[in-house]
Design a protein around this motif. Structure first.
Motif, PDB file in Angstrom:
ATOM      1  N   HIS A  74       1.204  -1.000   0.537  1.00  0.00           N
ATOM      2  CA  HIS A  74      -0.435  -0.057   0.031  1.00  0.00           C
ATOM      3  C   HIS A  74       0.398   1.198  -0.377  1.00  0.00           C
ATOM      4  O   HIS A  74       2.468   0.936   0.267  1.00  0.00           O
ATOM      5  CB  HIS A  74      -0.783  -0.164   0.972  1.00  0.00           C
ATOM      6  N   HIS A  76       1.966   5.152   1.544  1.00  0.00           N
ATOM      7  CA  HIS A  76       1.705   5.964   2.273  1.00  0.00           C
ATOM      8  C   HIS A  76       2.025   7.729   1.978  1.00  0.00           C
ATOM      9  O   HIS A  76       2.814   7.911   1.837  1.00  0.00           O
ATOM     10  CB  HIS A  76       2.918   6.249   2.783  1.00  0.00           C
ATOM     11  N   ASP A  87       0.391  -1.525  10.564  1.00  0.00           N
ATOM     12  CA  ASP A  87       0.851  -2.353   9.428  1.00  0.00           C
ATOM     13  C   ASP A  87       1.721  -3.882  10.081  1.00  0.00           C
ATOM     14  O   ASP A  87       0.902  -4.781   9.390  1.00  0.00           O
ATOM     15  CB  ASP A  87       1.800  -1.424   8.570  1.00  0.00           C
TER      16      ASP A  87
HETATM   17 ZN    ZN Z   1       0.557   1.735   5.880  1.00  0.00          ZN
END
Ligand code: ZN
Length: 139
Positions: A74, A76, A87
């Protein structure tokens, strides 16, 4: 492309790839979840992830020893390319889950700046170990 489209919202998906040697993998499929996250976090859409996985396994002939799920990624957009506490928790829960079939899962975090794309990845092992992953990016 996914990072540009997502703007300041976090985006992400799954990583699938081929094992070349022990501890040496090539990511050959990066899925992008249709449902984006918020500016501060990204939640996996489990149903969509399962559909993407089934499609990948069909395409690679269900040769699981060679082609398999490697992990998650993912973006940031507003934070450093480091796993957040959430996470870390999510990944350790994933690899310790009784239904999880692998021995490890990778988390890759991406951040696109004006001129560069920063990527970093960690491998989470079943026993709760975390190690950085050496990434090589092909153009
Ligand atoms: Zn994250």
């Amino acid at each position: 492309v996914a990072l540009r489209d997502a703007g300041i919202r976090e985006t992400g998906g799954q990583l699938f790839g081929e094992q070349l040697a022990p501890s040496h993998f090539v990511v050959n499929e990066v899925t992008v979840q249709a449902r984006p996250g918020t500016p501060a976090h990204f939640d996996v859409d489990v149903a969509a992830a399962m559909r993407d996985a089934a499609r990948y396994f069909d395409r690679t002939g269900h040769d699981y020893l060679r082609f398999n799920y490697l992990g998650e990624w993912h973006s940031h957009p507003r934070y450093q390319v480091l796993p957040s506490n959430k996470d870390m928790r999510t990944m350790l829960e994933l690899v310790s889950d009784a239904d999880f079939k692998g021995n490890f899962a990778i988390l890759m975090i991406a951040r696109r700046d004006v001129r560069s794309l920063r990527l970093a990845a960690w491998v989470y092992g079943r026993g709760g170990t975390v190690q950085p992953v050496a990434l090589e990016v092909d153009e």
